[in-house]
Design a protein around this motif. Structure first.
Motif, PDB file in Angstrom:
ATOM      1  N   PRO A 282       0.782  -1.166   0.000  1.00 55.95           N
ATOM      2  CA  PRO A 282      -0.108  -0.168  -0.059  1.00 55.95           C
ATOM      3  C   PRO A 282       0.965   1.162  -0.101  1.00 55.95           C
ATOM      4  CG  PRO A 282      -0.878  -1.494   1.522  1.00 55.95           C
ATOM      5  CD  PRO A 282       0.324  -2.212   1.008  1.00 55.95           C
ATOM      6  N   GLU A 283       2.285   1.307   0.377  1.00 58.25           N
ATOM      7  CA  GLU A 283       2.966   2.472   0.519  1.00 58.25           C
ATOM      8  C   GLU A 283       3.196   2.943  -0.977  1.00 58.25           C
ATOM      9  OE1 GLU A 283       4.023   4.406   3.054  1.00 58.25           O
ATOM     10  OE2 GLU A 283       3.161   2.803   4.440  1.00 58.25           O
ATOM     11  N   ILE A 284       3.215   2.080  -2.054  1.00 60.89           N
ATOM     12  CA  ILE A 284       3.559   2.231  -3.414  1.00 60.89           C
ATOM     13  C   ILE A 284       2.353   3.014  -3.992  1.00 60.89           C
ATOM     14  CG2 ILE A 284       4.018   1.395  -5.753  1.00 60.89           C
ATOM     15  CD1 ILE A 284       5.456  -0.837  -4.288  1.00 60.89           C
TER      16      ILE A 284
ATOM     17  N   PRO B 190      -8.514   2.708  -9.414  1.00 57.10           N
ATOM     18  CA  PRO B 190      -9.717   2.081  -9.275  1.00 57.10           C
ATOM     19  C   PRO B 190     -10.550   2.340  -8.103  1.00 57.10           C
ATOM     20  CG  PRO B 190      -8.375   0.269 -10.251  1.00 57.10           C
ATOM     21  CD  PRO B 190      -7.322   1.534  -9.663  1.00 57.10           C
ATOM     22  N   GLU B 191     -11.973   2.498  -8.104  1.00 53.62           N
ATOM     23  CA  GLU B 191     -12.508   2.989  -6.947  1.00 53.62           C
ATOM     24  C   GLU B 191     -12.432   1.816  -5.958  1.00 53.62           C
ATOM     25  OE1 GLU B 191     -17.066   4.261  -5.676  1.00 53.62           O
ATOM     26  OE2 GLU B 191     -16.835   3.485  -7.711  1.00 53.62           O
ATOM     27  N   SER B 192     -12.244   0.560  -6.104  1.00 55.88           N
ATOM     28  CA  SER B 192     -12.283  -0.258  -4.992  1.00 55.88           C
ATOM     29  C   SER B 192     -10.639  -0.337  -4.039  1.00 55.88           C
ATOM     30  CB  SER B 192     -12.470  -1.535  -5.260  1.00 55.88           C
ATOM     31  OG  SER B 192     -11.540  -2.025  -6.374  1.00 55.88           O
ATOM     32  N   VAL B 193      -9.715   0.056  -5.290  1.00 53.51           N
ATOM     33  CA  VAL B 193      -8.350   0.158  -4.533  1.00 53.51           C
ATOM     34  C   VAL B 193      -8.254   1.386  -3.953  1.00 53.51           C
ATOM     35  CG1 VAL B 193      -5.959   0.286  -5.340  1.00 53.51           C
ATOM     36  CG2 VAL B 193      -7.550  -1.339  -6.513  1.00 53.51           C
ATOM     37  N   TYR B 194      -8.644   2.581  -4.657  1.00 55.25           N
ATOM     38  CA  TYR B 194      -8.712   3.833  -3.945  1.00 55.25           C
ATOM     39  C   TYR B 194      -9.208   3.697  -2.533  1.00 55.25           C
ATOM     40  CZ  TYR B 194      -9.161   8.690  -3.181  1.00 55.25           C
ATOM     41  OH  TYR B 194      -9.034  10.101  -2.733  1.00 55.25           O
ATOM     42  N   SER B 195     -10.444   3.087  -2.305  1.00 59.61           N
ATOM     43  CA  SER B 195     -11.033   3.164  -0.979  1.00 59.61           C
ATOM     44  C   SER B 195     -10.077   2.256  -0.043  1.00 59.61           C
ATOM     45  CB  SER B 195     -12.320   2.381  -1.221  1.00 59.61           C
ATOM     46  OG  SER B 195     -12.981   2.284   0.156  1.00 59.61           O
ATOM     47  N   LEU B 196      -9.515   1.081  -0.429  1.00 57.65           N
ATOM     48  CA  LEU B 196      -8.801   0.454   0.250  1.00 57.65           C
ATOM     49  C   LEU B 196      -7.428   1.449   0.853  1.00 57.65           C
ATOM     50  CD1 LEU B 196      -8.743  -3.169  -1.228  1.00 57.65           C
ATOM     51  CD2 LEU B 196     -10.097  -2.296   0.668  1.00 57.65           C
ATOM     52  N   VAL B 197      -6.705   1.899  -0.245  1.00 56.30           N
ATOM     53  CA  VAL B 197      -5.709   2.677   0.109  1.00 56.30           C
ATOM     54  C   VAL B 197      -5.805   3.876   1.143  1.00 56.30           C
ATOM     55  CG1 VAL B 197      -3.789   4.114  -0.827  1.00 56.30           C
ATOM     56  CG2 VAL B 197      -4.672   1.844  -2.100  1.00 56.30           C
TER      57      VAL B 197
ATOM     58  N   ARG C 236      -2.997   4.142   9.185  1.00 61.58           N
ATOM     59  CA  ARG C 236      -1.587   3.793   9.051  1.00 61.58           C
ATOM     60  C   ARG C 236      -0.956   4.050  10.300  1.00 61.58           C
ATOM     61  NH1 ARG C 236       3.231   6.798   7.261  1.00 61.58           N
ATOM     62  NH2 ARG C 236       4.485   5.813   6.112  1.00 61.58           N
ATOM     63  N   MET C 237      -1.062   5.011  11.040  1.00 59.06           N
ATOM     64  CA  MET C 237      -0.364   5.309  12.181  1.00 59.06           C
ATOM     65  C   MET C 237      -0.464   4.316  13.343  1.00 59.06           C
ATOM     66  SD  MET C 237      -0.858   8.574  15.050  1.00 59.06           S
ATOM     67  CE  MET C 237      -2.597   8.056  15.294  1.00 59.06           C
ATOM     68  N   TRP C 238      -1.723   3.833  13.495  1.00 58.50           N
ATOM     69  CA  TRP C 238      -1.987   2.903  14.540  1.00 58.50           C
ATOM     70  C   TRP C 238      -1.477   1.640  14.198  1.00 58.50           C
ATOM     71  CZ3 TRP C 238      -2.349   4.753  19.136  1.00 58.50           C
ATOM     72  CH2 TRP C 238      -3.177   6.016  19.351  1.00 58.50           C
TER      73      TRP C 238
ATOM     74  N   VAL D  31       5.983   8.163  18.651  1.00 61.65           N
ATOM     75  CA  VAL D  31       5.392   9.275  19.339  1.00 61.65           C
ATOM     76  C   VAL D  31       5.188  10.552  18.530  1.00 61.65           C
ATOM     77  CG1 VAL D  31       6.209  11.068  21.162  1.00 61.65           C
ATOM     78  CG2 VAL D  31       6.515   8.489  21.629  1.00 61.65           C
ATOM     79  N   CYS D  32       6.310  10.884  17.630  1.00 63.05           N
ATOM     80  CA  CYS D  32       6.365  11.815  16.585  1.00 63.05           C
ATOM     81  C   CYS D  32       4.994  11.729  15.725  1.00 63.05           C
ATOM     82  CB  CYS D  32       7.568  12.279  15.896  1.00 63.05           C
ATOM     83  SG  CYS D  32       8.951  12.489  16.911  1.00 63.05           S
ATOM     84  N   ASN D  33       4.957  10.572  15.203  1.00 57.12           N
ATOM     85  CA  ASN D  33       3.800  10.296  14.592  1.00 57.12           C
ATOM     86  C   ASN D  33       2.477  10.584  14.957  1.00 57.12           C
ATOM     87  OD1 ASN D  33       5.410   9.430  12.421  1.00 57.12           O
ATOM     88  ND2 ASN D  33       5.272   7.323  13.044  1.00 57.12           N
TER      89      ASN D  33
END
Length: 352
Positions: A180-182, A211-218, A225-227, A292-294
């Motif tokens: 997902p980072e890519i 695509p809409e489904s991929v965009y929603s997942l990302v 992402r932080m947690w 902590v910074c995040n």
């Protein structure tokens, strides 16, 4: 260093067309000098932040000097661990191979250019976090297996297929979780309102062309992402390592009451357990400031200045490279077979 456009020189000719274009000529109407640019085509000049030396340059020199030391120690140490495991037949076990692969991932993160850098560098950094986390989990399982196996004292040399299979699980699993980072990062441009210079920077924003489904997942991954970092790459390794160590020590304590094992084997197992605990402590201390910074940036970024955000980013990068450089030093000091092999290699080089 920042990029600033050079000032256009005033033309010596009084021709309005030349003044409008900003093309300088000599006093006798000669051809325009080719090394000067027009106003419409501004040339960028790279400024050196380290020269001339000012009060603000001292901190830049200090950071650069410290970074060079950390970089040199990390490169030499990680290469030493990999070379020792690769060239020593009796050290080709799953334990040492995982340590060697951990050293490889610590030095494999390289920055590229353009949009590739914005996508690949975060992918490599998150993959490195996954490799370190799952490597510690695998080392904990290895300690548990060594404590419960009836042939633990023999420790036969493992087959190459078995080692590759175990490393593949760690590497492939880490890279799959980092995909997902890519899709999350992309290159953006911004124009400075003061100088008018166009600067490029990496932003965490999914592309609208997905695509809409991929965009929603990302987008869901971005919000969590932080947690996800805090839970998977911080607490997972700590809880897993502590649990494996407690279970291993309990089983080892029970077996010592029923049978007497060799003193040399017990010392070796103790050193390996200390290695896992040391790695976990180092990774915990180095990743705590990042987490902590995040959290602070996620909830307080609107009220923080750009200088504060840059300072937090610098601290995160320093602890990241510090972790990469201190890992091989810790391995060579705590893991006695690796340390002995390193000393033997140094002695052979000196005699040669």
């Amino acid at each position: 260093s920042n990029l600033h456009p050079t000032k256009a020189l005033l033309p010596s000719s009084t021709d309005p067309s030349e003044q409008q274009q900003g093309v300088p000529t000599d006093g006798e109407g000669a051809e325009p000098r080719a090394n000067l640019t027009t106003v419409s085509d501004k040339r960028l000049q790279i400024q050196n932040p380290l020269y001339p030396v000012t009060e603000n340059s001292y901190s830049a020199y200090a950071v650069m000097f410290l970074s060079l030391i950390v970089f040199a120690v990390g490169i030499i140490g990680n290469l030493s661990v990999m070379c020792i495991v690769w060239h020593n037949y009796y050290m080709k076990s799953a334990w040492n191979s995982i340590l060697a692969s951990l050293a490889f991932w610590e030095i494999a993160k390289k920055r590229l250019l353009g949009d590739v850098s914005c996508r690949i560098v975060p992918f490599m950094e998150v993959s490195s976090l996954g490799v370190t986390t799952f490597s510690l989990c695998a080392l904990g399982i290895d300690r548990f297996h060594a404590a419960t196996s009836p042939q633990a004292s023999a420790r036969p040399i493992e087959q190459c297929q078995s080692i590759i299979a175990k490393l593949a699980v760690i590497w492939v699993g880490s890279m799959m979780l980092s995909v997902p980072e890519i899709l999350l990062w992309q290159l953006a441009q911004d124009t400075s309102p003061v100088s008018g210079v166009v600067t490029e920077y990496c932003t965490m924003k999914p592309s609208s062309n997905l695509p809409e489904s991929v965009y929603s997942l990302v987008l869901t991954y971005q919000n969590a992402r932080m947690w996800w970092y805090f839970g998977c790459y911080f607490w997972l390794r700590i809880l897993f390592t502590v649990s494996c160590q407690l279970v291993t020590r309990r089983i080892s304590g029970t077996e010592k009451k029923t049978e007497c094992r060799g003193t040399k084997h017990s010392q070796c197992e103790s050193h390996l357990n200390c290695t896992i605990i040391g790695l976990t402590i180092i990774y915990g201390l180095c990743t705590t400031p990042e987490n902590v910074c995040n959290i602070v940036v996620a909830y307080m970024s609107p009220d923080m200045s750009k200088q504060t955000l840059d300072l937090l980013n610098l601290i995160n990068q320093f602890f990241l490279f510090f972790k990469c450089s201190v890992t091989p030093v810790l391995l060579l000091c705590l893991c006695r077979p690796l340390g002995q092999a390193f000393m033997d290699c140094c002695c052979c080089c000196c005699e040669g």
